[in-house]
Write an enzyme that holds these catalytic residues in place. Structure first.
Site, PDB file in Angstrom:
ATOM      1  NE  ARG A 145      -3.939   1.941   2.452  1.00  0.00           N
ATOM      2  CZ  ARG A 145      -4.203   2.616   3.555  1.00  0.00           C
ATOM      3  NH1 ARG A 145      -3.549   2.342   4.682  1.00  0.00           N
ATOM      4  NH2 ARG A 145      -5.112   3.562   3.563  1.00  0.00           N
ATOM      5  CG  HIS A 160      -1.585   5.331  -0.046  1.00  0.00           C
ATOM      6  ND1 HIS A 160      -2.416   5.970   0.848  1.00  0.00           N
ATOM      7  CD2 HIS A 160      -2.310   4.286  -0.516  1.00  0.00           C
ATOM      8  CE1 HIS A 160      -3.584   5.338   0.915  1.00  0.00           C
ATOM      9  NE2 HIS A 160      -3.526   4.305   0.092  1.00  0.00           N
ATOM     10  CG  ASN A 176      -1.595   8.661   3.357  1.00  0.00           C
ATOM     11  OD1 ASN A 176      -2.044   7.756   2.669  1.00  0.00           O
ATOM     12  ND2 ASN A 176      -0.951   9.689   2.843  1.00  0.00           N
ATOM     13  CG  HIS A 233      -7.957  -3.881  -1.855  1.00  0.00           C
ATOM     14  ND1 HIS A 233      -9.006  -2.986  -2.000  1.00  0.00           N
ATOM     15  CD2 HIS A 233      -6.877  -3.129  -1.510  1.00  0.00           C
ATOM     16  CE1 HIS A 233      -8.566  -1.758  -1.771  1.00  0.00           C
ATOM     17  NE2 HIS A 233      -7.278  -1.819  -1.478  1.00  0.00           N
TER      18      HIS A 233
END
Length: 327
Positions: free
Chosen positions: A69, A73, A101, A200
């Site tokens: 992740r 990001h 975040n 995911h």
């Protein structure tokens, strides 16, 4: 009357030269990232990173998803430049406290440990941005997923953007059209969107991220919603931080079961289930559900494409010695 345009041979030659220069410059930009970028300057890079990643995941399997992740990001905010790792300074507010975040992004200590090991092996050579990219790949592999050659050669940003982090990372409440637009804005296709969402298949989400989906949406399996509600009450409180697996079936193994969940309307996030709600991405979800090798192929391609988002190369940026602060 329609306007007419006339190009002389001279103007055509100029246009052709400009097109050639643009093509060449784009090619040079892409060519600056390569799988063997550190082959002479830090030949033991991969073997230095991998055991630290493996150790962290052995201690907590969820960490693999957290490290993956971090890459997403980072890349979605002004490109893959390591800006996600920067702490606040007197001159800028970092991205760690942005809404997508704050309280949920993890793995910074693992990156610190990797950076320390890499600095010992080859001081001042490898960027934090490249470490994030390698770590994402190694996390997927450690949890049973595919491997690929990570393209390297990024340099680190000297600043971060709280506002870009708040605006450019699609929230879990996103509609399908918003997701497609967000990915297109970063040069990624709808195929990249659906394949990368397969990340995911590992990890967990906080109650606050999926609460609207399990209480308000209709495109969700009733029994699944009831199960999730038992640990995620409708009221706001400390339970908002309660966790649930993003993949109901194999939350610590990288596979294609995420798509099976979507087909059965058991996607945990609103944005997940949007990929299989009668829209243009339904067919891809069905393909990945029935053809795991196609998912693997497209996920790898998507990761490489995402890693190519606006990297700092050449003399741009810097090579940070501490990933949390500029030199």
């Amino acid at each position: 009357m329609a306007a007419s345009f006339y190009f002389s041979s001279t103007s055509m030659a100029i246009v052709s030269e400009l097109i050639f220069l643009v093509v060449v410059s784009v090619g040079i930009t892409n060519a600056q990232l390569s799988a063997d970028f550190y082959s002479s300057t830090c030949p033991n890079l991969i073997s230095t990173v991998q055991p630290v990643v493996q150790s962290a995941i052995n201690e907590e399997a969820r960490m693999g998803a957290s490290l993956l992740r971090l890459f997403f990001h980072d890349c979605f905010v002004n490109g893959c430049d390591g800006s996600i790792l920067l702490d606040n300074t007197s001159s800028f507010t970092g991205e760690k406290t942005a809404k997508p975040n704050n309280g949920s992004l993890r793995g910074f200590e693992v990156i610190d440990e990797i950076k320390a090991s890499v600095e010992q092996a080859c001081p001042g050579v490898v960027s934090c941005a490249d470490i994030i990219a390698i770590t994402a790949r190694d996390s997927v592999v450690a949890l049973g997923g595919p491997t690929w050659n990570v393209l390297l050669g990024r340099r680190d940003a000297k600043t971060a953007s709280l506002s870009a982090a708040n605006n450019d990372i699609p929230p879990p409440s996103s509609s399908l059209s918003a997701l497609i637009s967000s990915f297109q804005n970063h040069g990624l296709s709808t195929t990249d969107l659906v394949a990368l969402s397969g990340g995911h298949t590992i990890g967990q989400a906080r109650c606050t991220s999926f609460k609207p989906h399990i209480y308000n949406d209709t495109n969700i399996d009733d029994s699944f919603a009831q199960t999730r509600r038992s640990n995620c009450p409708a009221t706001t409180g400390s339970e908002d931080n309660n966790l649930a697996p993003l993949d109901l079936q194999t939350p610590t193994h990288f596979d294609n079961k995420y798509y099976n969940n979507l087909v059965n309307t058991k996607g945990l996030l609103h944005s997940d289930q949007q990929l299989f709600s009668g829209g243009s991405t339904n067919a891809l979800v069905q393909t990945y559900n029935s053809n795991p090798s196609q998912f693997t192929k497209d996920f790898v391609a998507g990761m490489i494409n995402m890693g190519n988002i606006q990297p700092l190369t050449g003399s741009n940026g810097e090579i940070r010695t501490n990933c949390r602060k500029t030199n």
